[in-house]
Enzyme design. Structure first.
Site, mmCIF file in Angstrom:
data_model
loop_
_atom_site.group_PDB
_atom_site.id
_atom_site.type_symbol
_atom_site.label_atom_id
_atom_site.label_comp_id
_atom_site.label_asym_id
_atom_site.label_seq_id
_atom_site.Cartn_x
_atom_site.Cartn_y
_atom_site.Cartn_z
ATOM 1 N N GLY A 184 0.857 -1.201 0.000
ATOM 2 C CA GLY A 184 0.000 0.000 0.000
ATOM 3 C C GLY A 184 0.885 1.240 0.000
ATOM 4 O O GLY A 184 2.031 1.197 -0.450
ATOM 5 N N ARG A 185 0.340 2.333 0.521
ATOM 6 C CA ARG A 185 1.116 3.593 0.524
ATOM 7 C C ARG A 185 2.447 3.434 1.230
ATOM 8 O O ARG A 185 3.490 3.848 0.726
ATOM 9 C CB ARG A 185 0.321 4.698 1.222
ATOM 10 C CG ARG A 185 -0.809 5.230 0.399
ATOM 11 C CD ARG A 185 -1.563 6.320 1.157
ATOM 12 N NE ARG A 185 -2.783 6.613 0.451
ATOM 13 C CZ ARG A 185 -3.873 5.847 0.509
ATOM 14 N NH1 ARG A 185 -3.888 4.760 1.272
ATOM 15 N NH2 ARG A 185 -4.951 6.161 -0.190
ATOM 16 N N ARG A 222 1.497 -3.752 12.327
ATOM 17 C CA ARG A 222 0.780 -4.091 13.553
ATOM 18 C C ARG A 222 1.427 -5.338 14.157
ATOM 19 O O ARG A 222 1.777 -6.284 13.424
ATOM 20 C CB ARG A 222 -0.686 -4.416 13.264
ATOM 21 C CG ARG A 222 -1.565 -3.226 13.072
ATOM 22 C CD ARG A 222 -1.852 -2.490 14.394
ATOM 23 N NE ARG A 222 -2.774 -1.385 14.198
ATOM 24 C CZ ARG A 222 -2.417 -0.129 13.912
ATOM 25 N NH1 ARG A 222 -1.138 0.194 13.795
ATOM 26 N NH2 ARG A 222 -3.329 0.810 13.765
ATOM 27 N N ASP A 266 8.509 -1.997 15.806
ATOM 28 C CA ASP A 266 7.895 -0.789 16.357
ATOM 29 C C ASP A 266 6.550 -1.121 16.989
ATOM 30 O O ASP A 266 5.966 -0.300 17.681
ATOM 31 C CB ASP A 266 7.704 0.249 15.236
ATOM 32 C CG ASP A 266 7.143 1.577 15.749
ATOM 33 O OD1 ASP A 266 7.665 2.073 16.765
ATOM 34 O OD2 ASP A 266 6.191 2.106 15.143
ATOM 35 N N GLU A 323 0.570 -4.206 23.201
ATOM 36 C CA GLU A 323 1.257 -2.980 23.613
ATOM 37 C C GLU A 323 0.599 -2.399 24.873
ATOM 38 O O GLU A 323 -0.624 -2.461 24.987
ATOM 39 C CB GLU A 323 1.191 -1.952 22.466
ATOM 40 C CG GLU A 323 1.979 -2.430 21.264
ATOM 41 C CD GLU A 323 1.778 -1.568 20.029
ATOM 42 O OE1 GLU A 323 1.221 -0.462 20.140
ATOM 43 O OE2 GLU A 323 2.168 -2.024 18.953
ATOM 44 N N HIS A 347 6.161 1.893 19.460
ATOM 45 C CA HIS A 347 5.119 2.318 18.498
ATOM 46 C C HIS A 347 5.242 3.827 18.213
ATOM 47 O O HIS A 347 4.369 4.609 18.591
ATOM 48 C CB HIS A 347 3.722 1.971 19.036
ATOM 49 C CG HIS A 347 2.678 1.954 17.953
ATOM 50 N ND1 HIS A 347 1.600 1.092 17.961
ATOM 51 C CD2 HIS A 347 2.541 2.685 16.819
ATOM 52 C CE1 HIS A 347 0.848 1.310 16.891
ATOM 53 N NE2 HIS A 347 1.405 2.286 16.189
#
Ligand code: 8YV
Length: 318
Positions: A158-159, A236, A260, A265, A283
């Site tokens: 994706g982007r 994720r 990350d 979390e 994150h």
């Protein structure tokens, strides 16, 4: 009367906070000790929600907001919001699409370089005063892994995936990718099978949406990546089977990981804390002043659009 907006996660840019307070009655749900009581008191008047990509909103909370018109996600991932449920109820869900692409891709490359070149390990070595004890080139630091020219496998084109590809290409890296299907606009080689992609990559970079909620990176994929391979995750945590990842690192079945994002979390498997082949971030991929400002502006715009009866900017519910 100003519309009431329930805030489920903090906004870190002061000007955005001020603007939100000017335009709306902000109800800071995330700061409340007794959240149920707070919802009982204010839920009936809430017309909008602000939340983070990872935080999302549960159906239970949404059910206590009978007048809600929009859930504005201050992030690009909407996997923590039940989109089908919102669609059924006519609630718009918006995301800050495009605002954080560059930052997330920058961090992906930063993490790749950190883990391959041992930047965090070397930083700890200097800070702890060990360097004078065994000056370079005798320092007991292992030689690192060259990044330029590494074969990069991007999971999710994706982007963010494309922005990672642009950066990796500048490092002379051959790039292949997987996604639900080949993307015409992407010039890089498409590999349908993730295991095959892992097998032919020196590093896998995860940039996929997690709406499916499935841990696509498991022991099989990690074994295909192999003892010379690195995993980078800026998407994720739930895309990765964390137990499998911890086991693969422990056994040296992959070379390293730079993460990350995590399954639960802010909890990170503690066995990773003293593993020098791992780089850990809390994150932070979109956490720059510039990007968080743009994201905040988009959140405000989507609330204003909705309350003006328009389809909001960044709407993902159609
Ligand atoms: C943000 C994210 O940290 O965009 C997302 O989906 O998870 C992150 O970039 C988060 O949404 C900030 O609230």
């Amino acid at each position: 009367m100003k519309p009431e907006v329930l805030q489920l996660s903090p906004i870190l840019i002061p000007q955005i906070r001020e603007r939100l307070e000017e335009l709306f009655v902000i109800r800071p749900y995330y700061q409340q000790a007794d959240k149920a009581a707070y919802l009982a008191e204010h839920g009936a008047n809430i017309r909008g929600v602000i939340t983070g990509g990872h935080t999302g909103i549960t159906r239970e909370v949404l059910a206590k907001l009978p007048r809600v018109e929009v859930v504005a996600v201050n992030g690009v991932g909407t996997d923590a919001v039940d989109l089908a449920y919102c669609r059924d109820l006519g609630i718009h869900v918006t995301a800050t699409i495009g605002a954080l692409t560059d930052d997330v891709a920058d961090l992906a490359m930063g993490l790749l370089i950190s883990v391959c070149r041992g930047l965090c390990t070397s930083d700890r070595y200097v800070r702890s005063g060990q360097w004078p004890q065994s000056p370079t080139p005798l320092a007991p630091l292992p030689l690192a892994r060259q990044v330029s020219g590494m074969r990069i496998g991007i999971v999710g084109m994706g982007r963010v995936g494309r922005a990672v590809a642009t950066r990796a290409a500048a490092f002379g890296c051959p790039i292949r990718y997987t996604d639900l299907q080949a993307i015409d606009a992407v010039e890089h080689t498409y590999v349908a099978d993730l295991i095959e992609l892992a097998r032919s990559s020196d590093a896998l970079i995860l940039a996929a949406a997690a709406d499916g909620g499935k841990a696509i990176i498991d022991a099989q994929v990690l074994d295909a990546l192999g003892p010379e391979g690195y995993l980078v995750n800026v998407a994720r945590g739930k895309l990765v089977n964390e137990d499998d990842l911890v086991a693969a690192l422990k056994a040296g079945r992959i070379a390293g990981a730079a993460l990350d994002v995590f399954v639960d979390e802010p909890h990170v498997p503690e066995t990773l804390f003293d593993d020098e082949r791992v780089v850990l971030q809390p994150h932070r991929a979109s956490a720059t002043v510039q990007t968080r400002t743009r994201m905040g502006e988009m959140v405000i715009a989507s609330l204003l659009d909705t309350f003006a009866g328009k389809k909001p900017v960044g709407c993902v519910t159609g």
